[in-house]
Design a protein around this motif. Structure first.
Motif, PDB file in Angstrom:
ATOM      1  N   VAL A  38      -7.999   0.616   0.505  1.00  0.00           N
ATOM      2  CA  VAL A  38      -8.215  -0.658  -0.180  1.00  0.00           C
ATOM      3  C   VAL A  38      -7.532  -0.597  -1.539  1.00  0.00           C
ATOM      4  CG1 VAL A  38      -9.883  -2.327  -1.069  1.00  0.00           C
ATOM      5  CG2 VAL A  38     -10.451  -0.969   0.974  1.00  0.00           C
ATOM      6  N   ASP A  39      -6.548  -1.472  -1.754  1.00  0.00           N
ATOM      7  CA  ASP A  39      -5.890  -1.601  -3.056  1.00  0.00           C
ATOM      8  C   ASP A  39      -6.627  -2.675  -3.833  1.00  0.00           C
ATOM      9  OD1 ASP A  39      -4.249  -1.971  -5.251  1.00  0.00           O
ATOM     10  OD2 ASP A  39      -2.383  -1.891  -4.087  1.00  0.00           O
ATOM     11  N   LEU A  40      -7.486  -2.272  -4.754  1.00  0.00           N
ATOM     12  CA  LEU A  40      -8.347  -3.217  -5.456  1.00  0.00           C
ATOM     13  C   LEU A  40      -7.554  -4.216  -6.295  1.00  0.00           C
ATOM     14  CD1 LEU A  40     -11.124  -0.684  -6.604  1.00  0.00           C
ATOM     15  CD2 LEU A  40     -11.175  -2.263  -4.658  1.00  0.00           C
ATOM     16  N   THR A  41      -6.368  -3.840  -6.734  1.00  0.00           N
ATOM     17  CA  THR A  41      -5.568  -4.738  -7.576  1.00  0.00           C
ATOM     18  C   THR A  41      -4.934  -5.864  -6.771  1.00  0.00           C
ATOM     19  OG1 THR A  41      -3.561  -3.387  -7.319  1.00  0.00           O
ATOM     20  CG2 THR A  41      -5.050  -2.827  -9.151  1.00  0.00           C
ATOM     21  N   ARG A  42      -4.863  -5.719  -5.473  1.00  0.00           N
ATOM     22  CA  ARG A  42      -4.216  -6.734  -4.627  1.00  0.00           C
ATOM     23  C   ARG A  42      -5.218  -7.593  -3.861  1.00  0.00           C
ATOM     24  NH1 ARG A  42       0.411  -3.879  -1.132  1.00  0.00           N
ATOM     25  NH2 ARG A  42       0.769  -6.094  -0.621  1.00  0.00           N
ATOM     26  N   VAL A  43      -6.473  -7.264  -3.977  1.00  0.00           N
ATOM     27  CA  VAL A  43      -7.484  -8.056  -3.257  1.00  0.00           C
ATOM     28  C   VAL A  43      -7.525  -9.460  -3.833  1.00  0.00           C
ATOM     29  CG1 VAL A  43      -9.931  -8.281  -2.685  1.00  0.00           C
ATOM     30  CG2 VAL A  43      -8.860  -6.020  -2.694  1.00  0.00           C
ATOM     31  N   SER A  44      -7.473 -10.486  -2.949  1.00  0.00           N
ATOM     32  CA  SER A  44      -7.476 -11.884  -3.379  1.00  0.00           C
ATOM     33  C   SER A  44      -8.721 -12.201  -4.208  1.00  0.00           C
ATOM     34  CB  SER A  44      -7.433 -12.801  -2.141  1.00  0.00           C
ATOM     35  OG  SER A  44      -7.683 -14.135  -2.487  1.00  0.00           O
ATOM     36  N   ALA A  45      -8.535 -13.091  -5.196  1.00  0.00           N
ATOM     37  CA  ALA A  45      -9.653 -13.493  -6.056  1.00  0.00           C
ATOM     38  C   ALA A  45     -10.737 -14.214  -5.249  1.00  0.00           C
ATOM     39  CB  ALA A  45      -9.145 -14.387  -7.187  1.00  0.00           C
ATOM     40  N   GLN A  46     -10.405 -14.737  -4.068  1.00  0.00           N
ATOM     41  CA  GLN A  46     -11.391 -15.408  -3.214  1.00  0.00           C
ATOM     42  C   GLN A  46     -12.328 -14.429  -2.517  1.00  0.00           C
ATOM     43  OE1 GLN A  46      -8.173 -17.693  -1.056  1.00  0.00           O
ATOM     44  NE2 GLN A  46      -9.698 -19.343  -1.257  1.00  0.00           N
ATOM     45  N   VAL A  47     -11.911 -13.170  -2.440  1.00  0.00           N
ATOM     46  CA  VAL A  47     -12.713 -12.170  -1.749  1.00  0.00           C
ATOM     47  C   VAL A  47     -13.798 -11.658  -2.693  1.00  0.00           C
ATOM     48  CG1 VAL A  47     -12.716  -9.923  -0.617  1.00  0.00           C
ATOM     49  CG2 VAL A  47     -10.802 -11.517  -0.249  1.00  0.00           C
TER      50      VAL A  47
END
Length: 358
Positions: free
Chosen positions: A87-96
């Motif tokens: 899991v790349d936390l910096t790329r997780v969508s703001a909607q998630v």
């Protein structure tokens, strides 16, 4: 230093590893031969549902649409992980808002397999940059029985932080039950398939045309028989239970003179083939009147008779009784109507003897 959690516990990963940008979620278990377990990830919004079916990462969809979550398959032997998810936390969508990590038994229900027979199941979170284990949750096997799928844990946002919660939520309905809760339709084939409707064979179209009208043709007239006088509402003179009296024939009664009557075809034919008087067989003990001229003499007929005063009858009067009336007409015409027909002619009066012998 790794934090050990129990069911329902949580920890802030951002505080455990300040500046954390990427993690590896490792999942492991011990199961007997023939057990196949699959780990997956569900990227959910604030309502707890997946953003789309593409946000369900599993063996048939290894990467999320934004590339932030990637299923890498077999885990590291060093950590005893059977499967791992990056899991790349910096790329997780703001909607998630959270990422849930379920594990399911492949065909568990049909194979009779449950998590009650799985040992030493765990989930852990490792800092990918340093390789340090940040948190671990060991599932207690004693609390499981009929579950065929299990949500091990979840990553979730808390303001600017990322936290981890130990979930341990089991589903007896397998991955299909998890899919229902999280709003995904993929992998529904693990649930009992819906029956396929059977389409009946096409039925040939029924004609809307009205059925053909059946016209009853009258029986052909015999040679020498009287002809029908056309349609008539008059019943047969000899029996109202017969067909309508549509044929005009000449009737020679035992009293009076011959006269035309309306008869059905069968009665009209009998009039043509039977010597008069018609429908009146000889009555035992009674002298019979003479048959009208032109007809063959019948045995027992044609003898004049005396009344009980020994007077000779006048005007060709004839003796008649109950048997003659029954043979001559129908029950409904035996009464006054038949007698009126006998007296309603223009010939000389006929003397009728109503005396009946015992």
């Amino acid at each position: 230093m790794s934090v050990s959690l129990t069911k329902g516990g949580n920890v802030s990963l951002s505080k455990q590893a300040p500046g954390l940008t990427a993690v590896t979620v490792g999942l492991g278990w011990q199961a007997g031969t023939g057990y196949e377990l699959d780990a997956s990830a569900l990227l959910c919004d604030q309502s707890g549902k997946v953003l789309s079916e593409e946000h369900f990462v599993f063996f048939n969809n290894l990467t999320s649409p934004d590339g932030s979550v990637c299923h890498v398959g077999s885990g590291s032997p060093a950590g005893a992980d059977d499967q791992q998810i990056h899991v790349d936390l910096t790329r997780v969508s703001a909607q998630v808002e959270k990422i849930a990590f379920p594990v399911s038994l492949y065909e568990g229900a049909s194979r009779g397999q449950t998590f009650g027979q799985v040992r030493r199941a765990h989930i852990r979170v490792v800092d990918r940059d340093s390789g340090t284990e940040l948190v671990r949750y060991d599932l207690a096997a004693g609390g499981l029985s009929s579950e065929t799928a299990l949500v091990f844990g979840e990553l979730y946002r808390h303001g600017a932080e990322w936290k981890f919660r130990a979930v341990g939520q089991g589903y007896a309905s397998g991955l299909a039950g998890i899919a229902t809760d999280y709003g995904v339709d993929v992998l529904r084939e693990t649930a009992p398939a819906d029956p396929v409707p059977v389409t009946p064979p096409p039925v040939p179209p029924t004609s809307t045309a009205p059925p053909p009208t059946v016209v009853s043709s009258p029986a052909p007239a015999l040679a020498g028989s009287p002809q029908s006088s056309g349609s008539s509402s008059v019943t047969c003179f000899f029996d109202p239970n017969h067909r309508p009296g549509m044929t005009t024939v000449t009737w020679s009664p035992q009293w009076g003179v011959p006269r035309p009557v309306q008869a059905c075809g069968g009665c009209a034919q009998r009039l043509q083939t039977t010597a008069p008087p018609f429908y009146a067989p000889p009555q035992q003990g009674y002298p019979q009147a003479t048959a009208p001229q032109g007809y063959p003499q019948q045995q027992g007929y044609g003898q004049p008779y005396q009344d009980h005063h020994d007077h000779q009858q006048q005007g060709g009067g004839r003796r008649f009784g109950a048997g003659a009336l029954i043979g001559a007409g129908a029950a409904g015409l035996i009464g006054g109507a038949l007698l009126n027909e006998a007296f309603d002619d223009d010939e000389p009066d006929v003397v009728v003897n109503n005396y009946y012998e015992d």
